[in-house]
Design an enzyme around this catalytic site. Sequence first.
Site, PDB file in Angstrom:
ATOM      1  N   TYR A   1       6.669 -10.023   7.027  1.00 14.43           N
ATOM      2  CA  TYR A   1       6.497  -8.580   7.210  1.00 14.43           C
ATOM      3  C   TYR A   1       6.995  -8.192   8.598  1.00 14.43           C
ATOM      4  O   TYR A   1       6.898  -8.976   9.550  1.00 14.43           O
ATOM      5  CB  TYR A   1       5.025  -8.170   7.092  1.00 14.43           C
ATOM      6  CG  TYR A   1       4.531  -8.048   5.677  1.00 14.43           C
ATOM      7  CD1 TYR A   1       4.678  -6.863   4.975  1.00 14.43           C
ATOM      8  CD2 TYR A   1       3.912  -9.128   5.039  1.00 14.43           C
ATOM      9  CE1 TYR A   1       4.211  -6.737   3.665  1.00 14.43           C
ATOM     10  CE2 TYR A   1       3.452  -9.010   3.721  1.00 14.43           C
ATOM     11  CZ  TYR A   1       3.609  -7.811   3.042  1.00 14.43           C
ATOM     12  OH  TYR A   1       3.158  -7.686   1.757  1.00 14.43           O
TER      13      TYR A   1
ATOM     14  N   ASP B   1       0.813  -1.216   0.000  1.00 13.52           N
ATOM     15  CA  ASP B   1       0.000   0.000   0.000  1.00 13.52           C
ATOM     16  C   ASP B   1       0.847   1.266   0.000  1.00 13.52           C
ATOM     17  O   ASP B   1       2.051   1.224   0.268  1.00 13.52           O
ATOM     18  CB  ASP B   1      -0.889   0.030   1.244  1.00 13.52           C
ATOM     19  CG  ASP B   1      -2.083  -0.886   1.079  1.00 13.52           C
ATOM     20  OD1 ASP B   1      -2.442  -1.187  -0.072  1.00 13.52           O
ATOM     21  OD2 ASP B   1      -2.647  -1.302   2.108  1.00 13.52           O
TER      22      ASP B   1
END
Lengths: 241, 241
Positions: free
Chosen positions: A110, A52
């Site tokens: 992540y 994003d």
Amino acid sequence: MRNLFLTLEYDGTNYHGFQIQPNAITIQGVLENAIKEIFKEDITVTGCSRTDAGVHAKKYVCSFFTECKIPCEKVPIALNTKLPYDIRAILCKEVDENFHARFDTVSKTYNYVINNREFDVFKRNYSWYVDAKLDVEKMNNAAKYFIGKHDFKSFMTGEKDNTEREVFSLDVEEKDGFINIFITADGYLYNMVRIITGTLKMVGEGKLNSEDIKHIIDAKDRTKAGVTAPPQGLYLYDVKY
Amino acid sequence: MRNLFLTLEYDGTNYHGFQIQPNAITIQGVLENAIKEIFKEDITVTGCSRTDAGVHAKKYVCSFFTECKIPCEKVPIALNTKLPYDIRAILCKEVDENFHARFDTVSKTYNYVINNREFDVFKRNYSWYVDAKLDVEKMNNAAKYFIGKHDFKSFMTGEKDNTEREVFSLDVEEKDGFINIFITADGYLYNMVRIITGTLKMVGEGKLNSEDIKHIIDAKDRTKAGVTAPPQGLYLYDVKY
């Protein structure tokens, strides 16, 4: 036709995510322009994931086909002469023509960074500042409930047919007032890491109990989970094939 | 009329330095607008120093006169509701009406950060990346020659009548591949810290000897000193009155 595997590091602050889109500056758009300048070909890059706007990558993997004979070890050096300083090409190697940067991932890791010390202007684009002191031990206890194969429908934005994913590991570590969450899974739903982080933060604040995680997962209902953590604390950290 | 002393922390990346100027976004300009919104007065702030475009501050001191009765401890909180997240008001106290943020400084400390590890997209606006491995011991030996009262004409850009300054301390420290230079002086000429840093870097590379510093100071000639280090590695670190 060679299939080139390329890793990148990037600061996502000034980009609307990886994936190319009209009327916005994206990592893919900037990278494809740099490749065009060096390789003198129109090339479409396949990325390992969307990321994003504002999300960063310590290791992002992409691949592309080229007729160009430039040796692999020269590719990052050449691309870095054209790329802005917030995107760096790190490593390039030739892979099998069937390799696919997105479909062939075995796991992705992540890292989410929470600043739990004091607001710091130099960290504002690189962490989520949380004022309330978080209990890292409780967050780690809660983290255990995410591990394994689950339906993560409660931890996603939007709609998707298959919402089952397998989380291989989820660790919460504190160092010098910064809390690092590391999550490794076979794949992710949209906003999954950010919603898991927002939920773990609520456990750390004492607004949820560790055991509540089980019920939130079982509910398959986004409204039961915590807030969506903001993008600037999130880093794609590793990708395995 | 109260005289308020205010400390700030700021990330200078997106600003054309502290001092207000036409057609550019500056820290002072943004701060004065925030003060105007909170205090409902047109106020001119006096800063402890100019800082160049891209230069940061861990502790910047300024002061301003106001008729407003808002308690000191509320001032940073109020200002921070109006300031962008790359500028934070930290501490406010009332001082004597004769206090002057620039003229009354006894010493200022600057920190310069060199990234001597590998280029890092997340550090690009916050350090100077130097590829060649620097010898920190040699840099520290060279640093000793700067200490004391000297004519620093060789280490300035532009012209100035009085070019004598006193350097109280100058230390070079290495940690995890980052080299931190800390310099404390009674005052600075334009670009002085950045030229001293660029000269120390050339000593670290072996392009200058430590003892050359004495001759460069004596020459009173800018062309004898090293390069001007770029702004993004420089932080105003402390100010004493």
